[in-house]
Design a protein around this motif. Sequence first.
Motif, PDB file in Angstrom:
ATOM      1  N   GLU A  22       0.810  -1.224   0.000  1.00  0.00           N
ATOM      2  CA  GLU A  22       0.000   0.000   0.000  1.00  0.00           C
ATOM      3  C   GLU A  22       0.846   1.278   0.000  1.00  0.00           C
ATOM      4  O   GLU A  22       0.377   2.354  -0.375  1.00  0.00           O
ATOM      5  CB  GLU A  22      -0.916   0.034   1.231  1.00  0.00           C
ATOM      6  N   HIS A  23       2.102   1.160   0.446  1.00  0.00           N
ATOM      7  CA  HIS A  23       2.972   2.324   0.559  1.00  0.00           C
ATOM      8  C   HIS A  23       3.739   2.636  -0.722  1.00  0.00           C
ATOM      9  O   HIS A  23       4.312   3.721  -0.848  1.00  0.00           O
ATOM     10  CB  HIS A  23       4.001   2.103   1.674  1.00  0.00           C
ATOM     11  N   VAL A  24       3.787   1.690  -1.648  1.00  0.00           N
ATOM     12  CA  VAL A  24       4.747   1.781  -2.747  1.00  0.00           C
ATOM     13  C   VAL A  24       4.505   3.000  -3.646  1.00  0.00           C
ATOM     14  O   VAL A  24       5.463   3.675  -4.048  1.00  0.00           O
ATOM     15  CB  VAL A  24       4.736   0.486  -3.584  1.00  0.00           C
ATOM     16  N   LYS A  25       3.265   3.305  -3.971  1.00  0.00           N
ATOM     17  CA  LYS A  25       3.009   4.425  -4.879  1.00  0.00           C
ATOM     18  C   LYS A  25       3.517   5.747  -4.304  1.00  0.00           C
ATOM     19  O   LYS A  25       4.143   6.553  -5.007  1.00  0.00           O
ATOM     20  CB  LYS A  25       1.513   4.519  -5.198  1.00  0.00           C
ATOM     21  N   VAL A  68       7.911   5.584   8.200  1.00  0.00           N
ATOM     22  CA  VAL A  68       7.736   6.537   9.294  1.00  0.00           C
ATOM     23  C   VAL A  68       6.454   7.331   9.062  1.00  0.00           C
ATOM     24  O   VAL A  68       6.270   7.930   7.997  1.00  0.00           O
ATOM     25  CB  VAL A  68       8.938   7.503   9.384  1.00  0.00           C
ATOM     26  N   LEU A  69       5.561   7.302  10.046  1.00  0.00           N
ATOM     27  CA  LEU A  69       4.329   8.096   9.999  1.00  0.00           C
ATOM     28  C   LEU A  69       4.454   9.273  10.957  1.00  0.00           C
ATOM     29  O   LEU A  69       5.045   9.154  12.030  1.00  0.00           O
ATOM     30  CB  LEU A  69       3.117   7.261  10.411  1.00  0.00           C
ATOM     31  N   SER A  70       3.889  10.395  10.575  1.00  0.00           N
ATOM     32  CA  SER A  70       3.787  11.527  11.491  1.00  0.00           C
ATOM     33  C   SER A  70       2.709  11.211  12.520  1.00  0.00           C
ATOM     34  O   SER A  70       1.543  11.011  12.166  1.00  0.00           O
ATOM     35  CB  SER A  70       3.419  12.796  10.722  1.00  0.00           C
ATOM     36  N   ARG A  71       3.097  11.144  13.780  1.00  0.00           N
ATOM     37  CA  ARG A  71       2.104  10.818  14.801  1.00  0.00           C
ATOM     38  C   ARG A  71       1.018  11.884  14.852  1.00  0.00           C
ATOM     39  O   ARG A  71      -0.155  11.586  15.107  1.00  0.00           O
ATOM     40  CB  ARG A  71       2.768  10.655  16.168  1.00  0.00           C
ATOM     41  N   GLU A  72       1.394  13.120  14.599  1.00  0.00           N
ATOM     42  CA  GLU A  72       0.424  14.219  14.605  1.00  0.00           C
ATOM     43  C   GLU A  72      -0.680  13.985  13.586  1.00  0.00           C
ATOM     44  O   GLU A  72      -1.828  14.377  13.790  1.00  0.00           O
ATOM     45  CB  GLU A  72       1.151  15.527  14.304  1.00  0.00           C
ATOM     46  N   ASP A  73      -0.340  13.320  12.472  1.00  0.00           N
ATOM     47  CA  ASP A  73      -1.310  13.076  11.406  1.00  0.00           C
ATOM     48  C   ASP A  73      -2.091  11.772  11.594  1.00  0.00           C
ATOM     49  O   ASP A  73      -2.963  11.454  10.786  1.00  0.00           O
ATOM     50  CB  ASP A  73      -0.605  13.017  10.050  1.00  0.00           C
ATOM     51  N   GLN A  91      -5.169   2.355   6.933  1.00  0.00           N
ATOM     52  CA  GLN A  91      -5.909   3.543   7.366  1.00  0.00           C
ATOM     53  C   GLN A  91      -5.027   4.782   7.503  1.00  0.00           C
ATOM     54  O   GLN A  91      -5.534   5.907   7.492  1.00  0.00           O
ATOM     55  CB  GLN A  91      -6.579   3.267   8.719  1.00  0.00           C
ATOM     56  N   LYS A  92      -3.704   4.604   7.635  1.00  0.00           N
ATOM     57  CA  LYS A  92      -2.812   5.726   7.940  1.00  0.00           C
ATOM     58  C   LYS A  92      -1.880   6.092   6.789  1.00  0.00           C
ATOM     59  O   LYS A  92      -0.830   6.700   7.007  1.00  0.00           O
ATOM     60  CB  LYS A  92      -1.982   5.396   9.192  1.00  0.00           C
ATOM     61  N   LEU A  93      -2.256   5.789   5.571  1.00  0.00           N
ATOM     62  CA  LEU A  93      -1.392   6.088   4.429  1.00  0.00           C
ATOM     63  C   LEU A  93      -1.121   7.581   4.289  1.00  0.00           C
ATOM     64  O   LEU A  93      -0.029   7.996   3.877  1.00  0.00           O
ATOM     65  CB  LEU A  93      -2.014   5.544   3.141  1.00  0.00           C
ATOM     66  N   VAL A  94      -2.101   8.421   4.635  1.00  0.00           N
ATOM     67  CA  VAL A  94      -1.917   9.874   4.478  1.00  0.00           C
ATOM     68  C   VAL A  94      -0.904  10.443   5.467  1.00  0.00           C
ATOM     69  O   VAL A  94      -0.440  11.571   5.311  1.00  0.00           O
ATOM     70  CB  VAL A  94      -3.258  10.619   4.647  1.00  0.00           C
ATOM     71  N   ALA A  95      -0.550   9.653   6.481  1.00  0.00           N
ATOM     72  CA  ALA A  95       0.401  10.127   7.497  1.00  0.00           C
ATOM     73  C   ALA A  95       1.844   9.786   7.150  1.00  0.00           C
ATOM     74  O   ALA A  95       2.761  10.111   7.912  1.00  0.00           O
ATOM     75  CB  ALA A  95       0.048   9.537   8.862  1.00  0.00           C
TER      76      ALA A  95
END
Length: 246
Positions: A22-25, A68-73, A91-95
């Motif tokens: 899911e992260h590759v793009k 690495v995800l931004s915890r804030e996001d 669910q957290k791809l935008v972060a």
Amino acid sequence: MRLNYETCLAGSKCILVPYRPEHVKTYHKWMQDPYLLDATGSDPLSLEEEIDMQHSWKDDDDKLTFIVLSREDCGDDLPGEGEDRPDYVRQKLVAMAGDVNLFLSDEDVDGEGSEIHVGRIALEGESAAGPNPINKPPPQKQGELNIMVARQECRGKGMGTEAARMMMLYGARNLGIRRFFVKISEDNVASRKMFEKALGFRECNYVECFREVELELVKESAHEMVALLEKILSEVISWQCSSQDN
């Protein structure tokens, strides 16, 4: 690496999740940026090559990767310790903010032909060096760190520093690593400052032909490395994210 393919870790500034299809793009889009390619010493890949790379890394025992995800996001719906949340990654791809990698290799042998290695408890009838008939301990693993904060708005917030510490803590606890090192272009002033000033790494080598500095953080044992990192990091929460990838 299958070891961390269903593991998530949360610190105060960032959350680490396994690198999934899911992260590759988004990752591929990041790696079209000339600045990031230069900073990481990478070559541009096609989307198909990036997909193949993610698949191969999943099964590679010598590579460990977290996004690495931004915890804030990520909002406030943080799973509890040990909980299984199979849907969390999707669910957290935008972060997504960057990635952190650990490349494993054997430690160099010292001048006397021996290695400092993490101790183990001997079984009955077995030497502390293990069952090896010539009593030679298995090689001690070391980890080369590679960190990228891809989103510009996430830089300068301490996210890369925390991600590095979380990865080192994971490597020391789960893989017995006591030596971590990085190879940095001498032009990458920001990265060198982070590792030396914030993380306590020290220069151990310089390769003039590549204009590349090697920095290291090393302790006598993985136990000492864990103790050091636990003093610095606030509580790191861990939970599972089951995967149905083939």
